[in-house]
Write an enzyme that holds these catalytic residues in place. Structure first.
Site, PDB file in Angstrom:
ATOM      1  N   LYS A  84       0.841  -1.193   0.000  1.00  0.00           N
ATOM      2  CA  LYS A  84       0.000   0.000   0.000  1.00  0.00           C
ATOM      3  C   LYS A  84       0.879   1.247   0.000  1.00  0.00           C
ATOM      4  O   LYS A  84       1.760   1.406   0.848  1.00  0.00           O
ATOM      5  CB  LYS A  84      -0.914   0.015   1.231  1.00  0.00           C
ATOM      6  CG  LYS A  84      -2.047  -0.980   1.151  1.00  0.00           C
ATOM      7  CD  LYS A  84      -2.931  -0.922   2.385  1.00  0.00           C
ATOM      8  CE  LYS A  84      -3.880   0.243   2.334  1.00  0.00           C
ATOM      9  NZ  LYS A  84      -4.837   0.214   3.479  1.00  0.00           N
ATOM     10  N   VAL A  85       0.596   2.124  -0.952  1.00  0.00           N
ATOM     11  CA  VAL A  85       1.382   3.335  -1.140  1.00  0.00           C
ATOM     12  C   VAL A  85       0.435   4.532  -1.134  1.00  0.00           C
ATOM     13  O   VAL A  85      -0.611   4.496  -1.789  1.00  0.00           O
ATOM     14  CB  VAL A  85       2.142   3.282  -2.488  1.00  0.00           C
ATOM     15  CG1 VAL A  85       2.921   4.571  -2.715  1.00  0.00           C
ATOM     16  CG2 VAL A  85       3.068   2.072  -2.535  1.00  0.00           C
TER      17      VAL A  85
END
Length: 216
Positions: A84-85
């Protein structure tokens, strides 16, 4: 539509998996902190043992180089890890690099169609619009989902739409009607999806009639 559970609670993940409806898990720093996990890597390894599907693990870096470095370490934990960014400029730079190296990303904290377009262009595997948080400020979360699904269809983007910040069963059903690819749902809402008063009334009636006729 795939169903993920949004939690870092291992017992909740196990119970949802046992129901046969679970396709993946999303976590974030807040959920991990809530459960008091001290070893983040060990927690992710346990989740990957329970669920044979995408497991989103969030970076805590905000610069491209650090995000890439952290993402590569997370991706080594298990083949099912999706990194997750955050949807920021440095995050998009990192997603471009990571996608070119075959590392799947979930671009999170999306709140507008324009952000979702940029995530897809950068090569995101998933994009996570937060519908509940938009509803909280009277912005119409499900309208955003409809816009993103339509835009992605227009241009045949391969990025999947993951509906996040789901607060109730209506969010879930609306997302399915719109055509979202994934919903990530708190355990409490999963329980709500199962329940219906007529089901309970019907079951009670069946059991009552059985006892009257067969004494079971």
């Amino acid at each position: 539509m795939r169903i993920f559970i949004d939690t870092a609670n291992l017992d909740e993940i196990r119970e949802a998996a046992d129901m046969g409806i679970l396709d993946g898990v999303t976590t974030n720093p807040s959920l991990v902190a809530k459960e008091g996990h001290k070893d983040f890597r060990a927690m992710l390894e346990k989740i990957c043992e329970i669920v044979d599907g995408d497991v989103s693990a969030e970076v805590i870096s905000v610069t491209c180089n650090e995000i890439v470095k952290e993402a590569k370490e997370l991706s080594k934990i298990h083949d099912n890890i999706v990194v997750k960014v955050p949807l920021i400029k440095e995050g998009l730079k990192a997603v471009k690099i990571l996608s070119s190296e075959g590392i799947k990303t979930n671009v999170t904290l999306c709140f507008s169609p324009s952000q979702a377009i940029l995530a897809a262009k950068a090569g995101a595997y998933l994009v996570s619009p937060f519908v509940g948080r938009l509803d909280d400020i009277s912005a119409g979360g499900m309208e955003l989902i409809a816009q993103i699904v339509n835009i992605y269809s227009n241009y045949d983007f391969q990025t999947q739409v993951l509906v996040a910040s789901i607060r109730n069963p209506l969010h879930f059903v609306d997302a399915a009607q719109i055509g979202a690819d994934v919903c990530t749902i708190p355990f409490s809402v999963i329980n709500q999806l199962v329940k219906h008063p007529l089901t309970d009334i019907g079951l009670d009636k069946f059991m009552e009639d059985w006892k009257k006729n067969f004494g079971g």
